[in-house]
Design a protein around this motif. Structure first.
Motif, mmCIF file in Angstrom:
data_model
loop_
_atom_site.group_PDB
_atom_site.id
_atom_site.type_symbol
_atom_site.label_atom_id
_atom_site.label_comp_id
_atom_site.label_asym_id
_atom_site.label_seq_id
_atom_site.Cartn_x
_atom_site.Cartn_y
_atom_site.Cartn_z
ATOM 1 N N PRO A 78 0.829 -1.210 0.000
ATOM 2 C CA PRO A 78 0.000 0.000 0.000
ATOM 3 C C PRO A 78 0.868 1.266 0.000
ATOM 4 C CG PRO A 78 -0.675 -1.518 1.743
ATOM 5 C CD PRO A 78 0.618 -2.009 1.225
ATOM 6 N N ALA A 79 0.273 2.337 -0.475
ATOM 7 C CA ALA A 79 1.045 3.555 -0.697
ATOM 8 C C ALA A 79 1.176 4.433 0.540
ATOM 9 C CB ALA A 79 0.405 4.366 -1.828
ATOM 10 N N ASN A 80 0.173 4.418 1.428
ATOM 11 C CA ASN A 80 0.171 5.384 2.526
ATOM 12 C C ASN A 80 -0.006 4.773 3.911
ATOM 13 O OD1 ASN A 80 0.272 7.766 0.771
ATOM 14 N ND2 ASN A 80 -1.805 7.182 0.192
ATOM 15 N N SER A 81 -0.314 3.493 4.000
ATOM 16 C CA SER A 81 -0.639 2.897 5.293
ATOM 17 C C SER A 81 -0.050 1.493 5.409
ATOM 18 C CB SER A 81 -2.161 2.822 5.497
ATOM 19 O OG SER A 81 -2.755 4.103 5.356
ATOM 20 N N LEU A 82 0.120 1.073 6.659
ATOM 21 C CA LEU A 82 0.478 -0.311 6.963
ATOM 22 C C LEU A 82 -0.684 -0.916 7.740
ATOM 23 C CD1 LEU A 82 4.250 -0.166 8.028
ATOM 24 C CD2 LEU A 82 3.277 -1.319 6.039
ATOM 25 N N TYR A 83 -1.237 -2.005 7.226
ATOM 26 C CA TYR A 83 -2.402 -2.640 7.832
ATOM 27 C C TYR A 83 -1.958 -3.822 8.689
ATOM 28 C CZ TYR A 83 -5.027 0.148 4.467
ATOM 29 O OH TYR A 83 -5.546 1.189 3.742
ATOM 30 N N PHE A 84 -2.447 -3.848 9.924
ATOM 31 C CA PHE A 84 -2.154 -4.937 10.854
ATOM 32 C C PHE A 84 -3.465 -5.536 11.358
ATOM 33 C CE2 PHE A 84 1.628 -2.327 11.106
ATOM 34 C CZ PHE A 84 2.668 -3.234 11.256
ATOM 35 N N PRO A 85 -3.540 -6.843 11.499
ATOM 36 C CA PRO A 85 -4.703 -7.415 12.194
ATOM 37 C C PRO A 85 -4.655 -7.054 13.675
ATOM 38 C CG PRO A 85 -3.089 -9.119 11.683
ATOM 39 C CD PRO A 85 -2.609 -7.869 11.015
ATOM 40 N N TYR A 86 -5.809 -6.691 14.213
ATOM 41 C CA TYR A 86 -5.846 -6.240 15.601
ATOM 42 C C TYR A 86 -6.008 -7.443 16.527
ATOM 43 C CZ TYR A 86 -7.021 -3.495 19.715
ATOM 44 O OH TYR A 86 -7.015 -2.933 20.961
ATOM 45 N N GLU A 87 -4.915 -7.815 17.173
ATOM 46 C CA GLU A 87 -4.908 -8.927 18.129
ATOM 47 C C GLU A 87 -4.111 -8.492 19.349
ATOM 48 O OE1 GLU A 87 -3.986 -12.790 16.465
ATOM 49 O OE2 GLU A 87 -4.364 -12.026 14.448
ATOM 50 N N PRO A 88 -4.762 -7.891 20.344
ATOM 51 C CA PRO A 88 -4.059 -7.373 21.526
ATOM 52 C C PRO A 88 -3.279 -8.478 22.248
ATOM 53 C CG PRO A 88 -6.305 -6.541 21.464
ATOM 54 C CD PRO A 88 -6.209 -7.584 20.393
ATOM 55 N N GLY A 89 -2.082 -8.123 22.689
ATOM 56 C CA GLY A 89 -1.239 -9.067 23.406
ATOM 57 C C GLY A 89 -0.439 -9.985 22.501
ATOM 58 N N GLN A 91 2.028 -10.511 18.730
ATOM 59 C CA GLN A 91 2.834 -9.882 17.688
ATOM 60 C C GLN A 91 2.183 -10.166 16.336
ATOM 61 O OE1 GLN A 91 6.798 -11.349 16.256
ATOM 62 N NE2 GLN A 91 7.547 -9.516 17.304
ATOM 63 N N VAL A 92 1.866 -9.117 15.620
ATOM 64 C CA VAL A 92 1.177 -9.251 14.335
ATOM 65 C C VAL A 92 2.095 -8.757 13.224
ATOM 66 C CG1 VAL A 92 -1.128 -9.106 15.321
ATOM 67 C CG2 VAL A 92 0.067 -7.011 14.666
ATOM 68 N N ARG A 93 1.697 -9.045 12.000
ATOM 69 C CA ARG A 93 2.538 -8.704 10.849
ATOM 70 C C ARG A 93 1.766 -7.887 9.827
ATOM 71 N NH1 ARG A 93 4.525 -13.969 8.192
ATOM 72 N NH2 ARG A 93 2.307 -14.468 8.491
ATOM 73 N N SER A 94 2.530 -7.054 9.137
ATOM 74 C CA SER A 94 2.020 -6.320 7.980
ATOM 75 C C SER A 94 3.027 -6.495 6.858
ATOM 76 C CB SER A 94 1.820 -4.840 8.302
ATOM 77 O OG SER A 94 1.249 -4.167 7.185
ATOM 78 N N ALA A 95 2.695 -6.016 5.668
ATOM 79 C CA ALA A 95 3.582 -6.159 4.517
ATOM 80 C C ALA A 95 3.414 -4.969 3.591
ATOM 81 C CB ALA A 95 3.291 -7.459 3.766
ATOM 82 N N VAL A 96 4.494 -4.638 2.918
ATOM 83 C CA VAL A 96 4.463 -3.567 1.931
ATOM 84 C C VAL A 96 5.390 -3.959 0.784
ATOM 85 C CG1 VAL A 96 6.265 -2.287 3.184
ATOM 86 C CG2 VAL A 96 4.846 -1.106 1.491
ATOM 87 N N LYS A 97 4.881 -3.814 -0.430
ATOM 88 C CA LYS A 97 5.679 -4.112 -1.615
ATOM 89 C C LYS A 97 6.430 -2.855 -2.028
ATOM 90 C CE LYS A 97 5.450 -6.128 -6.253
ATOM 91 N NZ LYS A 97 4.558 -6.726 -7.282
ATOM 92 N N ILE A 98 7.735 -3.000 -2.242
ATOM 93 C CA ILE A 98 8.598 -1.870 -2.614
ATOM 94 C C ILE A 98 9.199 -2.159 -3.979
ATOM 95 C CG2 ILE A 98 10.552 -0.441 -1.915
ATOM 96 C CD1 ILE A 98 10.192 -1.552 0.908
ATOM 97 N N LYS A 99 8.991 -1.253 -4.921
ATOM 98 C CA LYS A 99 9.530 -1.432 -6.274
ATOM 99 C C LYS A 99 10.324 -0.204 -6.689
ATOM 100 C CE LYS A 99 8.348 -2.597 -11.052
ATOM 101 N NZ LYS A 99 7.282 -2.965 -12.001
ATOM 102 N N ASN A 100 11.488 -0.440 -7.244
ATOM 103 C CA ASN A 100 12.330 0.631 -7.760
ATOM 104 C C ASN A 100 11.904 0.935 -9.197
ATOM 105 O OD1 ASN A 100 14.324 2.383 -8.568
ATOM 106 N ND2 ASN A 100 15.981 0.879 -8.513
ATOM 107 N N HIS A 101 11.253 2.079 -9.392
ATOM 108 C CA HIS A 101 10.813 2.441 -10.745
ATOM 109 C C HIS A 101 11.706 3.507 -11.363
ATOM 110 C CE1 HIS A 101 8.874 6.346 -9.739
ATOM 111 N NE2 HIS A 101 8.706 5.784 -8.565
ATOM 112 N N LEU A 204 -7.689 -6.873 4.307
ATOM 113 C CA LEU A 204 -7.159 -8.016 5.052
ATOM 114 C C LEU A 204 -6.774 -9.150 4.118
ATOM 115 C CD1 LEU A 204 -6.546 -9.132 7.859
ATOM 116 C CD2 LEU A 204 -8.894 -10.025 7.942
ATOM 117 N N GLU A 205 -7.570 -9.403 3.092
ATOM 118 C CA GLU A 205 -7.242 -10.459 2.128
ATOM 119 C C GLU A 205 -5.971 -10.110 1.357
ATOM 120 O OE1 GLU A 205 -8.692 -13.413 1.819
ATOM 121 O OE2 GLU A 205 -9.874 -12.821 3.572
ATOM 122 N N LYS A 206 -5.830 -8.853 0.991
ATOM 123 C CA LYS A 206 -4.611 -8.425 0.291
ATOM 124 C C LYS A 206 -3.396 -8.579 1.198
ATOM 125 C CE LYS A 206 -2.604 -4.461 -2.130
ATOM 126 N NZ LYS A 206 -2.835 -3.073 -2.601
#
Length: 261
Positions: A78-89, A91-101, A204-206
């Motif tokens: 994503p371009a402006n945000s990092l999405y995390f699943p909300y699970e208190p207590g 450690q959760v993960r997010s992902a971002v694709k980085i491409k050199n254009h 979330l699916e993405k």
């Protein structure tokens, strides 16, 4: 004519020959005249104004250039945000694709406002033109306070991604960004957004799809590069590896038999 008048006339003629600009009806071209002095001042004033305007234009152009946004070298998804699943207590993960254009090699680096509860994999690296990767971001989700909502979708935590143009063959070290501060570009500042883990949404699916891709890329990098294609030697002859080993074994046996004789 009296002698005095004759002498006065003689002196006037002499003065006219010596100083012709005193003659009546003649306009002086000397720079010491009031008119030429005024023109000289006007010319100097125009030259000073032109030089001043040139300096002002140069200064304005440099200021305008500094105010223009820097050209980005990386494309994020994503371009402006990092999405995390909300699970208190947890450690959760997010992902971002980085491409050199861009058309050059680019080093990138992560920074976060919460280094104690977040880290990135990889925290930085170098991408060739057109190359891309998926970075995984880990975050520990704290339990909400009593006054906070169970799900606060927006967090105060932010991530900054910076880029730096480098030469081909450069090894990545974080110190690159300190040594070349003037060339560093802030690509994006990403905000953390939490998603309900038990409610399917396109975001979330993405995220799940990107995390799976990131794991596959990591496993691929861990595996040693094995040459699976057959060996080609001589004039395009394909030699089976087992056959090559067998021939070496038979040749060794023949040498040993000769030694025994």
């Amino acid at each position: 004519m009296s002698v005095a008048d004759h002498n006065r006339s003689h002196l006037d003629g002499k003065h006219r020959r010596l100083f012709p600009f005193w003659q009546s009806g003649t306009t002086s071209s000397s720079p010491s005249s009031p008119q030429n002095h005024f023109q000289f001042q006007n010319q100097n004033s125009r030259e000073n104004d032109a030089a001043s305007n040139g300096r002002s234009s140069s200064k304005l152009s440099s200021v305008a250039k500094s105010l223009l946004p820097a050209r980005r070298r990386l494309r994020l998804d994503p371009a402006n945000s990092l999405y995390f699943p909300y699970e208190p207590g947890k450690q959760v993960r997010s992902a971002v694709k980085i491409k050199n254009h861009s058309s050059s090699h680019v080093a990138f680096k992560f920074q976060t406002t919460a280094p104690k509860s977040c880290y990135m994999r990889p925290p930085g690296g170098i991408l060739a033109p057109g190359e891309s990767l998926i970075a995984t971001v880990f975050k520990f989700v704290e339990q909400p306070d009593k006054n906070e909502k169970q799900l606060d979708q927006r967090s105060k935590v932010k991530f900054k991604i910076m880029s730096l143009k480098v030469k081909e063959g450069t090894d990545f070290v974080p110190e690159l960004f300190d040594e070349q501060k003037d060339e560093v570009v802030i690509e994006r500042i990403l905000r953390v957004i939490f998603l309900k883990a038990d409610r399917p949404t396109p975001a979330l699916e993405k995220l799940k799809h990107q995390l799976a891709e990131a794991e596959a890329e990591l496993e691929l990098r861990k595996k040693p590069q094995v040459e699976i294609s057959p060996k080609v030697v001589g004039q395009g002859l394909v030699i089976d590896e087992w056959k090559e080993r067998r021939e070496k074994y038979l040749a060794r046996q023949q040498v040993e038999a000769v030694d025994l004789l």
